[in-house]
Scaffold this active site. Structure first.
Site, PDB file in Angstrom:
ATOM      1  N   LYS A   1     -19.181 -20.880 -41.135  1.00  0.00           N
ATOM      2  CA  LYS A   1     -18.368 -19.670 -41.300  1.00  0.00           C
ATOM      3  C   LYS A   1     -18.886 -18.833 -42.466  1.00  0.00           C
ATOM      4  CE  LYS A   1     -14.182 -21.785 -39.501  1.00  0.00           C
ATOM      5  NZ  LYS A   1     -13.036 -22.629 -39.803  1.00  0.00           N
TER       6      LYS A   1
ATOM      7  N   GLN B   1      -8.842 -24.429 -43.866  1.00  0.00           N
ATOM      8  CA  GLN B   1      -9.390 -25.260 -42.797  1.00  0.00           C
ATOM      9  C   GLN B   1      -8.430 -26.401 -42.457  1.00  0.00           C
ATOM     10  OE1 GLN B   1     -12.215 -24.616 -41.066  1.00  0.00           O
ATOM     11  NE2 GLN B   1     -11.929 -26.439 -39.813  1.00  0.00           N
TER      12      GLN B   1
ATOM     13  N   ASP C   1      -6.484 -16.330 -39.487  1.00  0.00           N
ATOM     14  CA  ASP C   1      -6.371 -17.388 -38.480  1.00  0.00           C
ATOM     15  C   ASP C   1      -5.231 -17.105 -37.502  1.00  0.00           C
ATOM     16  OD1 ASP C   1      -8.104 -19.551 -38.270  1.00  0.00           O
ATOM     17  OD2 ASP C   1      -7.304 -20.539 -40.058  1.00  0.00           O
TER      18      ASP C   1
HETATM   19  N1  GUN Z   1      -9.616 -26.415 -37.386  1.00  0.00           N
HETATM   20  C1  GUN Z   1     -10.018 -26.366 -36.079  1.00  0.00           C
HETATM   21  N2  GUN Z   1      -9.955 -25.103 -35.617  1.00  0.00           N
HETATM   22  C2  GUN Z   1      -9.512 -24.341 -36.631  1.00  0.00           C
HETATM   23  C3  GUN Z   1      -9.256 -22.942 -36.748  1.00  0.00           C
HETATM   24  O1  GUN Z   1      -9.399 -22.139 -35.819  1.00  0.00           O
HETATM   25  N3  GUN Z   1      -8.814 -22.541 -37.975  1.00  0.00           N
HETATM   26  C4  GUN Z   1      -8.625 -23.408 -39.005  1.00  0.00           C
HETATM   27  N4  GUN Z   1      -8.164 -22.916 -40.146  1.00  0.00           N
HETATM   28  N5  GUN Z   1      -8.855 -24.695 -38.927  1.00  0.00           N
HETATM   29  C5  GUN Z   1      -9.300 -25.155 -37.737  1.00  0.00           C
END
Ligand code: GUN
Length: 296
Positions: free
Chosen positions: A50, A94, A117
């Site tokens: 990311k 995350q 998110d």
């Molecule tokens: N863990 C797995 N997928 C995601 C996501 O789309 N966002 C976040 N913050 N954590 C994740």
């Protein structure tokens, strides 16, 4: 006949290019804070990817790596600082978080205007009331929707089945498809006659986290299949590979279009995160944010 492969890598590249071009026209540099608690290896890979892709489109990525022993109060204090930091337009914590932290408390603490998110209850509610354009849509289902629209055009009237009911994928995916006027079934571990239900769908979204669960004879000929699964398999000789929730070869022989794993939904998820972050920066600058749909 065999399926058309939906190239998530190429679509994600096109979306990232549009994010880069639009961000370059903005006179502030968008900032994305990514918070990682603990040292889960898969999460570390995601966070690194990311951050690297954010920098490549002109978004400043600020990583906050916290030890697994971080308390909920300490994490909430980090979020409170990020909420008021004018250089931060998007905040991503995350998931999963360590078990001693209540995830809902953390997600609720993020400023909804920075919640790229789309997991804050305000953004969940905007999506559920058909007003997602005023908030943020979760990145994985948004990426799936963009791929579906690119493949099928108008989705109105199509029968869609979503396998999985998670907050991250299944539930928001179902809301997005409803907003597109699909007829939506949400299936889960207690659903009866799962194969029969799948066979009657024009669109199948598999988001269950079970390698190869969706078999060829579950799929109506010509259906569009989106595989959200990312399952790491380790073979007897120690080689590791990524596989989806769909038995690829079997479904490839029957479906009309299919996303591969890797190279399907995964790259689109990150591209959508960057698009959401750019949108947050546009809004904070008081500028109309772009429509990111690929066909636009
Ligand atoms: N863990 C797995 N997928 C995601 C996501 O789309 N966002 C976040 N913050 N954590 C994740």
């Amino acid at each position: 006949m065999s399926a058309r492969i939906i190239d998530g890598v190429a679509h994600a590249e096109a979306l990232r290019a549009r994010v880069r071009e639009t961000v370059a026209r903005l006179n502030v540099s968008p900032g994305l804070a990514v918070v990682l608690v603990g040292d889960d290896p898969a999460s570390q890979v995601y966070v690194r990817t990311k951050s690297r892709q954010a920098q490549a489109v002109g978004i400043a990525a600020m990583d906050h790596r916290l030890p697994a022993t971080t308390t909920e109060v300490e994490l909430l204090a980090v979020i409170a600082r990020l909420n008021v930091d004018p250089a931060v337009h998007g905040i991503l914590v995350q998931l999963p978080l360590p078990a001693h932290i209540v995830t809902a408390n953390v997600l609720r603490a993020i400023d909804p205007a920075k919640d790229v998110d789309g997991f804050h209850p305000v953004n969940v509610g905007l999506l559920a009331t058909g007003r997602s354009e005023d908030g943020f849509t979760p990145c994985t289902p948004l990426g799936c929707l963009l791929l579906l629209k690119e493949t099928l055009g108008d989705l109105a009237g199509r029968d869609a089945i979503v396998l999985g009911r998670s907050m991250i994928v299944g539930k928001p995916m179902a809301q997005l498809l409803l907003n597109e006027n699909c007829t939506v079934t949400v299936a889960h571990s207690r659903t009866r006659d799962l194969a029969d239900r799948c066979r009657s769908a024009d669109i199948v979204i598999a988001a269950v986290g079970r390698p190869g669960m969706v078999r060829g004879d579950w799929i109506r000929p010509g259906a569009t299949v989106i595989d959200v699964g990312i399952n790491r398999l380790v073979s007897a000789d120690g080689k590791s590979s990524l596989v989806g929730d769909v038995a690829f070869e079997e479904v490839f022989a029957v479906a009309g279009a299919l996303t591969p794993v890797p190279g399907g939904v995964g790259p689109m998820t990150i591209a959508c995160l960057l698009a959401n972050t750019a949108t947050a920066a546009f809004r904070s600058a008081g500028v109309d944010s772009p429509d990111w749909s690929l066909a636009a």
